[in-house]
Design a protein around this motif. Sequence first.
Motif, short mmCIF file in Angstrom:
data_model
loop_
_atom_site.label_atom_id
_atom_site.label_comp_id
_atom_site.label_asym_id
_atom_site.label_seq_id
_atom_site.Cartn_x
_atom_site.Cartn_y
_atom_site.Cartn_z
N LEU A 128 22.30 39.05 57.28
CA LEU A 128 22.19 39.82 56.07
C LEU A 128 23.69 39.50 55.03
CD1 LEU A 128 21.52 42.63 54.40
CD2 LEU A 128 23.43 43.55 56.06
N GLU A 129 23.23 39.53 53.66
CA GLU A 129 24.25 39.18 53.00
C GLU A 129 24.53 40.19 51.84
OE1 GLU A 129 24.79 34.29 53.22
OE2 GLU A 129 24.16 35.21 51.17
N VAL A 130 25.44 40.68 51.70
CA VAL A 130 25.45 41.88 50.78
C VAL A 130 26.64 41.45 49.73
CG1 VAL A 130 25.92 44.32 50.16
CG2 VAL A 130 24.81 44.01 52.28
N SER A 131 26.29 41.12 48.49
CA SER A 131 27.32 40.77 47.59
C SER A 131 27.14 41.14 45.94
CB SER A 131 26.76 39.04 47.44
OG SER A 131 25.52 39.06 46.91
N LEU A 132 27.91 40.78 45.21
CA LEU A 132 27.82 41.15 43.62
C LEU A 132 27.56 39.86 43.04
CD1 LEU A 132 31.15 43.37 43.56
CD2 LEU A 132 28.58 44.24 43.99
N THR A 133 26.69 39.95 41.98
CA THR A 133 26.15 38.98 41.15
C THR A 133 26.36 39.27 39.75
OG1 THR A 133 24.46 37.43 40.93
CG2 THR A 133 23.84 39.44 41.43
N GLN A 134 26.64 38.34 38.96
CA GLN A 134 26.65 38.66 37.33
C GLN A 134 25.00 38.42 36.96
OE1 GLN A 134 28.54 39.55 35.07
NE2 GLN A 134 30.69 39.73 36.50
N VAL A 135 24.56 39.56 36.28
CA VAL A 135 23.07 39.20 35.78
C VAL A 135 23.16 39.37 34.37
CG1 VAL A 135 22.03 40.11 37.98
CG2 VAL A 135 22.70 41.71 36.26
N PRO A 136 22.34 38.87 33.58
CA PRO A 136 21.98 38.92 32.08
C PRO A 136 21.83 40.43 31.90
CG PRO A 136 20.52 37.36 33.01
CD PRO A 136 21.15 37.75 34.15
N VAL A 137 22.37 40.91 30.85
CA VAL A 137 21.96 42.16 30.32
C VAL A 137 21.09 41.88 28.88
CG1 VAL A 137 22.78 44.40 29.35
CG2 VAL A 137 23.96 42.94 31.38
N SER A 158 36.16 36.53 47.39
CA SER A 158 37.41 36.99 46.81
C SER A 158 37.47 38.41 46.74
CB SER A 158 37.18 36.04 45.13
OG SER A 158 36.49 36.98 44.47
N LYS A 159 38.65 38.93 46.10
CA LYS A 159 38.67 40.25 45.92
C LYS A 159 37.67 40.95 45.02
CE LYS A 159 42.29 43.91 45.02
NZ LYS A 159 41.81 44.50 43.98
N GLU A 160 37.58 40.07 43.90
CA GLU A 160 36.38 40.73 42.72
C GLU A 160 35.20 40.39 43.29
OE1 GLU A 160 39.02 38.44 42.46
OE2 GLU A 160 40.53 40.13 41.52
N GLN A 161 34.77 39.35 43.97
CA GLN A 161 33.51 38.97 44.30
C GLN A 161 33.26 39.11 46.11
OE1 GLN A 161 30.82 38.45 42.44
NE2 GLN A 161 31.22 37.28 40.89
N PRO A 162 33.55 39.98 46.45
CA PRO A 162 33.32 40.15 48.15
C PRO A 162 32.11 39.90 48.58
CG PRO A 162 33.69 42.37 47.27
CD PRO A 162 33.71 41.48 45.95
N MET A 163 31.88 39.46 49.41
CA MET A 163 30.67 39.42 50.35
C MET A 163 30.67 39.98 51.79
SD MET A 163 28.14 36.19 51.40
CE MET A 163 27.38 35.79 49.76
N VAL A 164 29.83 40.75 52.14
CA VAL A 164 29.62 41.45 53.48
C VAL A 164 28.40 40.77 54.32
CG1 VAL A 164 29.41 43.25 54.86
CG2 VAL A 164 30.93 43.62 52.65
N THR A 165 28.71 40.23 55.62
CA THR A 165 27.46 39.70 56.33
C THR A 165 27.38 40.50 57.54
OG1 THR A 165 29.16 37.90 57.05
CG2 THR A 165 27.80 37.32 55.41
N ALA A 166 26.27 40.56 58.19
CA ALA A 166 26.27 41.23 59.48
C ALA A 166 24.78 40.66 59.92
CB ALA A 166 26.18 42.66 59.15
N ARG A 167 24.53 41.05 61.26
CA ARG A 167 23.36 40.56 61.68
C ARG A 167 22.03 41.58 61.97
NH1 ARG A 167 21.78 35.68 62.91
NH2 ARG A 167 20.15 36.90 64.15
N VAL A 168 20.75 41.29 61.40
CA VAL A 168 19.83 42.06 61.41
C VAL A 168 19.41 41.88 62.77
CG1 VAL A 168 17.64 42.88 60.50
CG2 VAL A 168 19.29 41.89 58.95
N PRO A 169 19.11 43.27 63.58
CA PRO A 169 18.50 43.08 64.92
C PRO A 169 17.08 42.48 65.08
CG PRO A 169 19.36 45.29 64.55
CD PRO A 169 19.38 44.32 63.19
N ASP A 170 16.99 41.58 65.81
CA ASP A 170 15.63 41.03 66.18
C ASP A 170 14.46 41.94 66.08
OD1 ASP A 170 16.66 38.48 66.18
OD2 ASP A 170 16.60 38.32 68.49
N ALA A 171 14.56 43.28 66.73
CA ALA A 171 13.47 44.16 66.68
C ALA A 171 13.11 44.56 65.39
CB ALA A 171 14.03 45.45 67.55
#
Lengths: 381, 381
Positions: free
Chosen positions: A22-31, A70-83
Amino acid sequence: MQQSHPRTALQLRSLVKRGGELEVSLTQVPVPAPAANEVLVRVEASPINPSDLGLLFAGADMTQASQRGSKEQPMVTARVPDAVLKSMAARFDVSMPIGNEGAGVVVEAGSSAAAQALLGKTVAALGGAMYSQYRNVPLEQCLVLPAGASPADGASSFVNPLTALGMVATMRSEGHTALVHTAAASNLGQMLNRICLKDGIALVNIVRNRSQADLLRSIGAVHVCDSSSPSFVQDLIDVLTISGATLAFDAIGGGKLASQILMCMEAALLKKTTQYSRYGSPVHKQVYVYGALGPGPIELNRSYGMAWAVGGWLVTPFLQKLGPAGTQRLKDRVAAELKTTFASSYAGEVSLVEALQLESIAVYSKAATGKKYLINPNKAV
Amino acid sequence: MQQSHPRTALQLRSLVKRGGELEVSLTQVPVPAPAANEVLVRVEASPINPSDLGLLFAGADMTQASQRGSKEQPMVTARVPDAVLKSMAARFDVSMPIGNEGAGVVVEAGSSAAAQALLGKTVAALGGAMYSQYRNVPLEQCLVLPAGASPADGASSFVNPLTALGMVATMRSEGHTALVHTAAASNLGQMLNRICLKDGIALVNIVRNRSQADLLRSIGAVHVCDSSSPSFVQDLIDVLTISGATLAFDAIGGGKLASQILMCMEAALLKKTTQYSRYGSPVHKQVYVYGALGPGPIELNRSYGMAWAVGGWLVTPFLQKLGPAGTQRLKDRVAAELKTTFASSYAGEVSLVEALQLESIAVYSKAATGKKYLINPNKAV
């Protein structure tokens, strides 16, 4: 037309890889500029509902998560259980925006008169992807907040209010006259309690401990049963006998509670009959499971005759059945009673960057009673 | 009017005492003349259905039963387990007649023309208390059997045929297009299979062993899944994909089968979609539990999104919803196809006295596939 917003903005994303990361992140999107019947909302408050948490963290154990970037663009990762991973094939490698609902200020409006009328107004929106600094939302997904209401006041104008009103409407349309609700001290439960008090509907509140029972009684709840009490089953039969409730909405699911509720409903019904039938009372007893606070299997012991059902319930398909006019009536009521019946309370507010800090996640991902958080995508980091 | 029957006749009774003792006995009951719209039936064949067994033996372990009384007036006693006793308070110390349905010859008729028209005819009746030598039955509970049909041919004209037709009618009225059935090799299952073949409805038959699968295939069943096979889950997903069935009728209840069926339905539906939703497929998946061959708890693991329901189903409330005209259409079909679509087979026939012999009970109370018995209350002892 003057452009009053940046060309790009931050948006929170969740991605599950085929391998289970799992990757949770921030991204720049067009407005982009809003279409004719859209408004561009600067989002200032969006609640972290259990349904958002499910999509955001995909069932991963976030106590084992790690952080990089980075501090402004952090990313959090974790494992999704197989189940649970196999049920997510359709979202593999798709970067998904999150946030069912939220509220903010209309900073730009489409060309239609209806859109232009909202310019500068504070609106709530059921737009999806609300964990974004800016969001174009179709008019039919907006609700104009009453004068004086802040984005935080209106952040939860849809999911909880329409769910609670949907429960009452389901009760009426399926011929029941009273309700049972579990996890009843939640924001949603307190809201349902206010609706039922106001509308004169008997509501049986089931909670898991004494302090939740006290909380509900302090806001006027009439029937409260504590499932941790040794007299729970008898207490429940007693209040079901008084209230006549044959419909329950259950946020928990896992375990024996749904079965216990049906059993107690049946016991209350059988008190009023003298005729024996091996098929039990002919009165239909219904439990709708709308949440999964208890993730284990539901165990049904069938000690309540044949006139019973347990099933999933979601507000969105219910509103589709209700139709646009009926849904609008519910929304109008939400706007009119936003600061009373439909008031929500929050434990705190986090920015998008803060939402990706492990110490924040540890707090807001608990989904504990009275501990709901807001994301404010425009809060300074 | 000439009286063509004795003033009293034997009737089988079941009584549960407050203390938990079950008494099954024969009693002499008066045989009054039929009312204007009734006929008096000399009962010659009445099936021992699972629903009759439930009322007759009240959940007692009949392998531990004992017998007393005379040869002509035997009495069988046994203990009702404490676990089920409390649900029977309404029948404590009430001597109950048994036998949902049966068939026989009309030996006397009430004064109405409609009743008189049945004199001498062989009729099936859903009268209750059919384990009786003579039984007055209201006309609307009778079905005149076609010429040449014996009471044994028509003994099961109601419960199984109307249940099977009720399943198909439920399928249509709730918007499904195909069916799943468990314990599918039963008399009822074979009947449902014949109906579905005739009406062009895809039916997924779930059975518990290879010989039952062979039996069903030998009578033309198209989709058969053996739950004892290691490939059961994949087999079931495959036939659900082909058939598109989203409705199941389950005779078993206890255990994980209902949950497995829902899971396989969901897997079949998700094959046809590319859009991820954490709430699963929006297509409603339904399991109706109409029997309790598996008496343990039902375990639902909720791995099939939110659009699902499990509930009890009984033919009688379904027919009440369907109304008298709709029910009559079903009955007419039963009469027209009595010896084909709705034919039942029996392993044997017992008299009322034989029904109270421990060695007979050991055989007919098993409710095993292909081992259904008839009671013939007018069979010589």
